[in-house]
Scaffold this motif. Structure first.
Motif, PDB file in Angstrom:
ATOM      1  N   GLY A 184       0.824  -1.213   0.000  1.00  0.00           N
ATOM      2  CA  GLY A 184       0.000   0.000   0.000  1.00  0.00           C
ATOM      3  C   GLY A 184       0.851   1.254   0.000  1.00  0.00           C
ATOM      4  O   GLY A 184       0.625   2.184  -0.783  1.00  0.00           O
ATOM      5  N   VAL A 185       1.866   1.279   0.858  1.00  0.00           N
ATOM      6  CA  VAL A 185       2.770   2.433   0.914  1.00  0.00           C
ATOM      7  C   VAL A 185       3.449   2.626  -0.438  1.00  0.00           C
ATOM      8  O   VAL A 185       3.502   3.737  -0.987  1.00  0.00           O
ATOM      9  CB  VAL A 185       3.830   2.238   2.028  1.00  0.00           C
ATOM     10  N   ALA A 186       3.935   1.510  -1.017  1.00  0.00           N
ATOM     11  CA  ALA A 186       4.632   1.598  -2.306  1.00  0.00           C
ATOM     12  C   ALA A 186       3.688   2.102  -3.395  1.00  0.00           C
ATOM     13  O   ALA A 186       4.075   2.921  -4.237  1.00  0.00           O
ATOM     14  CB  ALA A 186       5.207   0.237  -2.689  1.00  0.00           C
ATOM     15  N   VAL A 187       2.430   1.631  -3.368  1.00  0.00           N
ATOM     16  CA  VAL A 187       1.462   2.046  -4.386  1.00  0.00           C
ATOM     17  C   VAL A 187       1.184   3.542  -4.267  1.00  0.00           C
ATOM     18  O   VAL A 187       1.188   4.275  -5.261  1.00  0.00           O
ATOM     19  CB  VAL A 187       0.152   1.240  -4.256  1.00  0.00           C
ATOM     20  N   ILE A 188       0.962   4.013  -3.032  1.00  0.00           N
ATOM     21  CA  ILE A 188       0.635   5.435  -2.846  1.00  0.00           C
ATOM     22  C   ILE A 188       1.788   6.312  -3.343  1.00  0.00           C
ATOM     23  O   ILE A 188       1.600   7.239  -4.132  1.00  0.00           O
ATOM     24  CB  ILE A 188       0.313   5.719  -1.363  1.00  0.00           C
ATOM     25  N   ILE A 189       3.011   5.994  -2.913  1.00  0.00           N
ATOM     26  CA  ILE A 189       4.157   6.807  -3.335  1.00  0.00           C
ATOM     27  C   ILE A 189       4.330   6.705  -4.851  1.00  0.00           C
ATOM     28  O   ILE A 189       4.467   7.707  -5.546  1.00  0.00           O
ATOM     29  CB  ILE A 189       5.454   6.344  -2.634  1.00  0.00           C
ATOM     30  N   ILE A 204       9.982  -0.716   4.009  1.00  0.00           N
ATOM     31  CA  ILE A 204       9.938  -1.584   2.833  1.00  0.00           C
ATOM     32  C   ILE A 204       9.167  -0.896   1.721  1.00  0.00           C
ATOM     33  O   ILE A 204       9.598  -0.872   0.564  1.00  0.00           O
ATOM     34  CB  ILE A 204       9.309  -2.953   3.190  1.00  0.00           C
ATOM     35  N   GLY A 205       8.025  -0.279   2.063  1.00  0.00           N
ATOM     36  CA  GLY A 205       7.228   0.413   1.056  1.00  0.00           C
ATOM     37  C   GLY A 205       8.002   1.553   0.418  1.00  0.00           C
ATOM     38  O   GLY A 205       7.903   1.800  -0.779  1.00  0.00           O
ATOM     39  N   ALA A 206       8.819   2.223   1.239  1.00  0.00           N
ATOM     40  CA  ALA A 206       9.542   3.393   0.754  1.00  0.00           C
ATOM     41  C   ALA A 206      10.613   3.040  -0.264  1.00  0.00           C
ATOM     42  O   ALA A 206      11.103   3.916  -0.967  1.00  0.00           O
ATOM     43  CB  ALA A 206      10.166   4.148   1.927  1.00  0.00           C
ATOM     44  N   VAL A 207      11.009   1.764  -0.355  1.00  0.00           N
ATOM     45  CA  VAL A 207      12.025   1.410  -1.343  1.00  0.00           C
ATOM     46  C   VAL A 207      11.456   0.602  -2.508  1.00  0.00           C
ATOM     47  O   VAL A 207      12.160   0.296  -3.445  1.00  0.00           O
ATOM     48  CB  VAL A 207      13.198   0.625  -0.719  1.00  0.00           C
ATOM     49  N   GLU A 208      10.159   0.271  -2.448  1.00  0.00           N
ATOM     50  CA  GLU A 208       9.619  -0.625  -3.473  1.00  0.00           C
ATOM     51  C   GLU A 208       8.720   0.092  -4.482  1.00  0.00           C
ATOM     52  O   GLU A 208       7.996  -0.547  -5.225  1.00  0.00           O
ATOM     53  CB  GLU A 208       8.837  -1.775  -2.814  1.00  0.00           C
ATOM     54  N   PRO A 227       4.482 -10.359  -3.333  1.00  0.00           N
ATOM     55  CA  PRO A 227       5.442 -11.416  -2.968  1.00  0.00           C
ATOM     56  C   PRO A 227       6.852 -10.871  -2.726  1.00  0.00           C
ATOM     57  O   PRO A 227       7.544 -11.323  -1.797  1.00  0.00           O
ATOM     58  CB  PRO A 227       5.419 -12.367  -4.169  1.00  0.00           C
ATOM     59  N   GLY A 228       7.277  -9.887  -3.517  1.00  0.00           N
ATOM     60  CA  GLY A 228       8.608  -9.305  -3.316  1.00  0.00           C
ATOM     61  C   GLY A 228       8.730  -8.669  -1.941  1.00  0.00           C
ATOM     62  O   GLY A 228       9.731  -8.834  -1.244  1.00  0.00           O
ATOM     63  N   VAL A 229       7.675  -7.962  -1.548  1.00  0.00           N
ATOM     64  CA  VAL A 229       7.674  -7.290  -0.251  1.00  0.00           C
ATOM     65  C   VAL A 229       7.700  -8.311   0.878  1.00  0.00           C
ATOM     66  O   VAL A 229       8.431  -8.166   1.866  1.00  0.00           O
ATOM     67  CB  VAL A 229       6.428  -6.378  -0.152  1.00  0.00           C
TER      68      VAL A 229
END
Lengths: 306, 287
Positions: B97-102, B155-159, B215-217
């Protein structure tokens, strides 16, 4: 070509510089310092230690000194391993990572490319399905599961290898095998996709029309272009393999570079953490440039313009 | 009946039909739904708690009372695997979710701005791709402590990089299409164009890449936990359980096998579902 290389190298140096700065900044943010976690010591001893390593200076002086050190390859002393240089530690542990990474890379390519090529050349046959299932399984088997399972099988049950450690000449086999199998799955997937896309293109039809044998079509014409996605993946993957997978080194207790990086970060060994991070990013940058050059040589449509 | 029948269905219905027609993807989806249910309900129904120790039952093999055996401290592995699954799945979803938003925000801005801003923003992404991320995540978890919230945020911040590229590419190609020009010409405001026309059209690729990111996350979380940098005991995630199992695989292999199997099968199901979603939402990619 030369200006292309020059711009890529400059960009790479900028990346390494930013990595050093960010690593330094993060370590500075961390509560405590490199000498805080040790046994209580008199105030003057700590002040002496701080002075010896330049920790009493303002942060920008420290940062400038670190950058100057890296730029002149005059790597500083580790904070944790007293009296040992960062360069010395890297020089000692990198060959260990190399001894595992190089065979792993060869295993990955040796298994992955034939498996992917077989699947692509015989689409929707039993071979294709089998190769696809095997490579999907490989992608889903994390190294932290596969590594211990291989150790359980080959070391504890069959007694072929040591369970862990870095003593005998064949201690590289299981770690390399684990990494190689996992990376071969990715390579097989990429080869299959790349080859199938290439095989339907016009120049392949032309080659066939000229009467080229199937082997010539595949090996001389198609595989060259089909390997581009694999190459793209190999840049960062090779850097990762050669610097040692953190997990594999933990599973098999191997004194490689990955171990030093984790312990440096955990013990706030600023110099060692910056040194390993810079070394790692230098490898990534180097491999990416190499990949770009090979790509441009394989695919005349890419060229050296970007 | 005379003449060919023209079947018209909405794009979403078509996608759902294609997805359900894909046996592997459907099986993956069913498995994941089932897994979420038992991970959520299992620990509540289990007679044991995940941290309850019973030192008389040190590392006993699977039995009727303890389906997956117990660990060195006599804790019930079945309960711990389900509880750990809850943590792993939650981290996977939240970090995605974090990765999607960013990624969506960054890609949108870059694609909409175009020109020099776009070039500069994408250059930053290019440079970030060359970063040793694992090393940064390790330093971040060391610096900011090993907190659950920080774990998925980190994790989200780098993906988000690939997501940003995908969204930017979509926005760039959409921007030039006639229906956007039409909307502009009847005087639609920029936010109207953004929310009514652009966002609905990027949702497909976003779903595809989000499902491939999960899966990567989860793998990254498990790796961090395995290295002792993620979820901290007595709390457990699959990475923690696999580490515990790997340490004792000689005398208690079930400690490794059960969490390892759950984790691998979940990754497999996520991959099948992700591939299925890609084929269903983007029929052009079907090969």
């Amino acid at each position: 070509m030369l200006s292309f290389l020059a711009s890529r190298i400059l960009q790479g140096l900028a990346v390494i510089l930013v990595v050093i700065v960010i690593t330094f900044a993060l370590m500075k943010f961390a509560p405590g310092g490199p000498f805080q976690s040790e046994r209580a010591m008199p105030e003057y001893v700590r002040a002496n230690l701080d002075a010896q390593y330049g920790l009493d200076k303002p942060w920008y002086v420290q940062l400038a000194r670190h950058i100057k050190n890296f730029a002149t390859f005059d790597l500083p002393l580790s904070y944790r391993y007293k009296g040992r240089g960062v360069g010395e530690i890297i020089a000692e542990s990198f060959p260990v990572s190399l001894a595992i990474g190089v065979p792993a890379l060869l295993i990955a390519l040796g298994l992955g490319i034939p498996m992917g090529a077989l699947a692509a050349l015989k689409p929707n046959t039993f071979e294709d399905r089998a190769a696809t299932i095997v490579s999907t399984l490989g992608v889903c088997l994390p190294s932290m599961v596969l590594g211990p399972v291989l150790a359980l099988l080959f070391s504890l049950k069959l007694h072929w290898f040591n369970v862990a450690g870095w003593y005998d000449a064949d201690d590289w086999v299981l770690p390399s095998l684990t990494l190689g199998i996992i990376y071969s799955a990715y390579i097989a997937r990429l080869t299959r996709g790349g080859l199938r896309e290439t095989l339907v293109q016009d120049f392949i039809r032309t080659a066939r029309a000229k009467g080229a044998s199937e082997a010539t079509v595949v090996f001389r014409h198609a595989l060259k272009l089909a390997c581009l996605p694999v190459l793209n993946f190999l840049g960062p993957a090779a850097a990762g393999l050669l610097t040692g997978s953190f997990v594999i080194e933990t599973v098999f207790q191997i004194p490689g570079l990955g171990q030093h990086f984790i312990s440096a970060a955990m013990h706030q060994d600023y110099t060692l953490a910056m040194g390993t991070a810079a070394f790692y990013s230098a490898l990534i940058v180097g491999f990416n440039i190499l990949v770009d050059v090979i790509q441009a040589m394989l695919n005349p449509r890419i060229g050296f313009n970007s | 009946m005379s003449g060919p029948q023209i079947i018209s269905e909405s794009p979403w219905r078509g996608a759902l039909r294609r997805l359900l027609g894909n046996a592997l993807a459907t099986a993956g989806a069913l498995f994941l739904i089932l897994l979420c249910l038992i991970c959520w309900l299992g620990p509540k129904l289990s007679p044991y708690s995940q941290s309850e120790q019973n030192l008389e039952l040190r590392a006993t093999a699977p039995s009727a009372a303890h389906w997956m055996g117990t660990d060195a401290l006599g804790r019930d592995i079945a309960t711990r695997v389900l509880h750990g699954g809850r943590v792993s799945l939650l981290v996977g979803l939240l970090a995605t979710g974090v990765a999607v938003i960013i990624g969506v925000a960054y890609g949108m801005v870059s694609g909409l701005a175009g020109g020099r801003t776009d070039a500069a923003l994408m250059r930053i992404v290019d440079i970030l791709y060359a970063f040793p991320f694992m090393t940064f995540v390790i330093i971040l978890t060391v610096v900011f402590g090993r907190d659950f919230k920080l774990l998925f945020a980190t994790i989200g911040a780098v993906e988000w990089l690939t997501m940003a590229r995908v969204v930017r590419g979509q926005v760039l190609s959409l921007k030039r299409q006639e229906f956007i020009t039409a909307a502009r010409s009847y005087g639609a405001r920029w936010w109207h164009i953004l929310f009514r026309h652009l966002l609905p059209n990027v949702i497909g690729p976003v779903i595809i890449y989000a499902s491939l990111t999960v899966p990567g996350v989860m793998l990254l979380e498990a790796t961090l936990s395995f290295l002792g940098l993620g979820i901290q005991p007595p709390d457990a995630s699959w990475g923690v359980l696999i580490r515990d199992g790997a340490e004792q695989m000689e005398n208690a292999p079930w400690l490794l096998i059960f969490p390892g199997a759950f984790f691998s099968v979940t990754l497999l199901a996520l991959n099948f579902l992700g591939d299925g979603l890609r084929d269903a939402l983007d029929p052009k990619s079907l090969r």
